[in-house]
Design a protein around this motif. Structure first.
Motif, mmCIF file in Angstrom:
data_model
loop_
_atom_site.group_PDB
_atom_site.id
_atom_site.type_symbol
_atom_site.label_atom_id
_atom_site.label_comp_id
_atom_site.label_asym_id
_atom_site.label_seq_id
_atom_site.Cartn_x
_atom_site.Cartn_y
_atom_site.Cartn_z
ATOM 1 N N TRP A 182 -6.790 -5.689 -7.827
ATOM 2 C CA TRP A 182 -7.496 -4.591 -7.166
ATOM 3 C C TRP A 182 -6.888 -3.264 -7.611
ATOM 4 N N GLN A 183 -7.744 -2.210 -7.598
ATOM 5 C CA GLN A 183 -7.242 -0.866 -7.909
ATOM 6 C C GLN A 183 -7.353 -0.012 -6.656
ATOM 7 N N LYS A 184 -6.282 0.716 -6.356
ATOM 8 C CA LYS A 184 -6.275 1.569 -5.166
ATOM 9 C C LYS A 184 -7.099 2.820 -5.448
ATOM 10 N N ARG A 185 -8.029 3.141 -4.529
ATOM 11 C CA ARG A 185 -8.869 4.323 -4.758
ATOM 12 C C ARG A 185 -8.181 5.599 -4.307
ATOM 13 N N ASP B 10 0.841 -1.201 0.000
ATOM 14 C CA ASP B 10 0.000 0.000 0.000
ATOM 15 C C ASP B 10 0.881 1.258 0.000
ATOM 16 N N THR C 37 -1.969 6.151 -5.912
ATOM 17 C CA THR C 37 -3.433 6.150 -6.007
ATOM 18 C C THR C 37 -3.800 5.786 -7.451
ATOM 19 N N TYR D 160 -10.171 0.407 0.894
ATOM 20 C CA TYR D 160 -9.523 1.427 0.074
ATOM 21 C C TYR D 160 -9.188 0.923 -1.331
ATOM 22 N N TYR D 161 -9.583 -0.296 -1.613
ATOM 23 C CA TYR D 161 -9.265 -0.894 -2.913
ATOM 24 C C TYR D 161 -10.546 -1.421 -3.554
#
Ligand SMILES: C[S@@+](CC[C@H](N)C(=O)[O-])C[C@H]1O[C@@H](n2cnc3c(N)ncnc32)[C@H](O)[C@@H]1O
Length: 269
Positions: free
Chosen positions: A266-269, A230, A235, A255-256
């Motif tokens: 997964w995409q980090k928001r 992380d 972002t 948060y993903y």
């Protein structure tokens, strides 16, 4: 069979003498693997096993490789690579430089698979793939890019299922029972040692891939590694895990956003 106290002595030796810390690895698998190695050589007892491990660097290398499970293949789980090709890498096309961390790359087959896809998307020249592993021995194999010829049939099938658009044999030259991957592919790959259990982050990435590594760690170590990822991911960056690994029950889950139902991306928001 070695008892718990003996195994814990060995683990302490590995930390004290070599700096390898396996105390955060999932106990059942780790203990089973160490016991298997103990039985394989018919040692007279625990002391003989411990002595060899401490005094014989070749045996140590082999021991490390056996307990860290360096099994891998090109385009492993082809649909994962198909998703990278169709849904992840095109999004990263906007970045002036695409920085990718491939953690736990083993002998490099996955890193070369990624390089092939980047090349076919014409993104290789503006990408850097940092391919890391705890084990310097597997990294040597990775840097050489030389593999067994008899694996190529399976890798060709994987490549096609991963959306490959060229002739896979164009990416290697064969010499007897070995093949050497095209040197152009590794021009944008940096192979180096990195220990997920002990080392810190070394860059900001748009994509981190770490597959079939966390399954060998206990929950605490998994949490450490997720936090490390992380901290290392920008972002909107992407995190790709192995088929049996998930972010779902971790603190990061909120948060993903999972990219789709099937793939562990997964995409980090
Ligand atoms: C099963 S292989 C997975 C290889 C590849 N990612 C794949 O999915 O095909 C696991 C790899 O993780 C590496 N590994 C184990 N513990 C590690 C650690 N603490 N830090 C970095 N790499 C580690 C091992 O050396 C091994 O090469």
């Amino acid at each position: 069979m070695l008892n718990e106290e003996e195994i814990s002595l060995l683990l302490t030796d590995l930390i004290d003498i070599y700096g390898y810390d396996f105390t955060g690895y999932a106990k059942p698998t780790l203990y089973r693997r160490i016991n298997r190695l103990f039985k394989l050589r018919s040692f007279s007892g625990f002391t003989a096993f411990r002595y060899l491990l401490i005094h014989n660097p070749e045996y140590l290398d082999w021991f490390i490789a056996e307990i860290t499970v360096p099994v891998t293949e090109m385009f492993r789980d082809p649909s994962f690579f198909l998703t990278l090709r169709n849904e992840v890498l095109p999004v990263l096309n906007n970045c002036p430089l695409i920085r990718i961390w491939h953690a736990g790359c083993s002998t490099g087959e996955e890193a070369y698979s990624l390089a092939i896809i980047l090349k076919e998307l014409q993104l290789l020249q503006k990408s850097v793939v940092y391919a890391t592993d705890i084990n310097p021995k597997v990294l040597k194999v990775a840097a050489a890019g030389i593999y067994q010829q008899d694996t190529m049939k399976h890798y060709t099938e994987n490549y096609m299922h991963a959306g490959g658009i060229a002739n896979f044999s164009d990416y290697y030259t064969a010499h007897y029972d070995l093949v050497k991957l095209d040197d152009q592919l590794k021009k944008r790959i940096v192979f180096s040692t990195h220990n997920l259990a002990a080392d810190t982050s070394f860059n900001n990435f748009q994509l981190i891939i770490c597959r079939n590594v966390l399954i060998y760690f206990n929950q605490e170590l998994q949490q450490r590694v997720f936090t490390l990822f992380d901290n290392s991911l920008e972002t909107n960056g992407f995190l790709g895990l192995g088929s049996k690994e998930t972010l779902q029950f971790t603190r990061l889950n909120h948060y993903y956003q999972k990219l789709n139902q099937k793939e562990k991306i997964w995409q980090k928001r």
